[in-house]
Design an enzyme around this catalytic site. Structure first.
Site, PDB file in Angstrom:
ATOM      1  CG  ASP A 107      -0.653  -3.079  12.029  1.00 43.26           C
ATOM      2  OD1 ASP A 107      -0.673  -3.411  10.819  1.00 43.26           O
ATOM      3  OD2 ASP A 107      -1.649  -3.219  12.759  1.00 43.26           O
ATOM      4  CG  ASP A 110      -1.262 -11.878   8.395  1.00 41.02           C
ATOM      5  OD1 ASP A 110      -0.485 -12.768   8.748  1.00 41.02           O
ATOM      6  OD2 ASP A 110      -2.507 -12.010   8.474  1.00 41.02           O
ATOM      7  N   GLY A 112      -0.381  -9.974   3.054  1.00 44.21           N
ATOM      8  CA  GLY A 112       0.160  -9.025   2.073  1.00 44.21           C
ATOM      9  C   GLY A 112      -0.932  -8.300   1.295  1.00 44.21           C
ATOM     10  CG  LEU A 115       1.381  -3.114   3.486  1.00 44.62           C
ATOM     11  CD1 LEU A 115       2.543  -3.751   4.204  1.00 44.62           C
ATOM     12  CD2 LEU A 115       1.662  -1.621   3.238  1.00 44.62           C
ATOM     13  CG  ASP A 166      -7.571  -4.733  16.328  1.00 41.01           C
ATOM     14  OD1 ASP A 166      -6.832  -4.734  15.319  1.00 41.01           O
ATOM     15  OD2 ASP A 166      -8.770  -5.081  16.285  1.00 41.01           O
TER      16      ASP A 166
END
Ligand code: IMP
Ligand code: MG
Length: 188
Positions: A107, A110, A112, A115, A166
């Site tokens: 999504d 940020d 990192g 990922l 969220d």
């Protein structure tokens, strides 16, 4: 009224539902073009749940190629929105990805860390290729070396919710992406 009612919790809508859908159409085309030019005739999509569920559901329907789907579940946040732990695999993939062309979806990119962790883990399973697509990129917050190959939108350093993202597990069902009200934002 519930504390997590939308009208109380969003300070602003950052990306509308129609802008998301429009961008996903063009991202789908970018992915198809890339695949064709790289001689890829089948993709294996790995979606990082829960945050990518909505993004994945809409994006894969814009990719007109033979495609398999699997999910990996990672946890790096505890109940609210500050990163308090390192990424941890809670549930791993079931497909054999050796020799396959992987498209990894998240999504938001940020710090990192998530990922980076998942990409390294999947690369260790010897796929033929691995590309990363994210809906959102918050470049300012990067802490580790990690860039996505396909980015939906670059966004400022604000805590956003909706469209799968969220806050304390709420707001994933919003069709748009909004900035969480200042009083609810995590300490930076
Ligand atoms: P990273 O490991 O710091 O890049 O964080 C990635 C994960 O953090 C995402 O998959 C999201 O679940 C979560 N995250 C980061 N920024 C936000 C935000 O602004 N809103 C909601 N979740 C976020
Ligand atoms: Mg989350």
């Amino acid at each position: 009224m519930n504390n997590h009612s939308v009208s109380r919790s969003l300070s602003k809508i950052l990306i509308s539902e129609s802008d998301i859908q429009l961008r996903l159409k063009s991202m789908g085309q970018e992915i198809i073009q890339y695949s064709k030019s790289a001689g890829i005739d089948e993709l294996t999509v790995i979606s990082i749940t829960n945050g990518s569920i909505v993004f994945t559901a809409d994006l894969i329907r814009q990719i007109d190629l033979p495609l398999k789907l699997d999910c990996i579940r990672i946890s790096s946040y505890q109940s609210s929105c500050s990163a308090v732990t390192e990424p941890k695999v809670i549930h791993t993939i079931r497909l054999d990805i050796q020799g396959k062309h992987i498209l990894l979806l998240d999504d938001i990119l940020d710090t990192g860390k998530t990922l980076r962790c998942v990409k390294d883990l999947l690369n260790a399973l010897n796929p033929a290729s691995l590309k990363v697509a994210v809906l959102l990129d918050k470049k300012e917050r990067r802490e580790v070396k990690m860039e996505a190959d396909f980015v939906g939108f670059n966004i400022p350093n604000e805590f956003v919710v909706g469209y799968g993202l969220d806050f304390a597990e709420y707001y994933r069902n919003l069709p748009c992406i909004g900035i969480l009200a200042k009083e609810l934002q995590p300490q930076k």
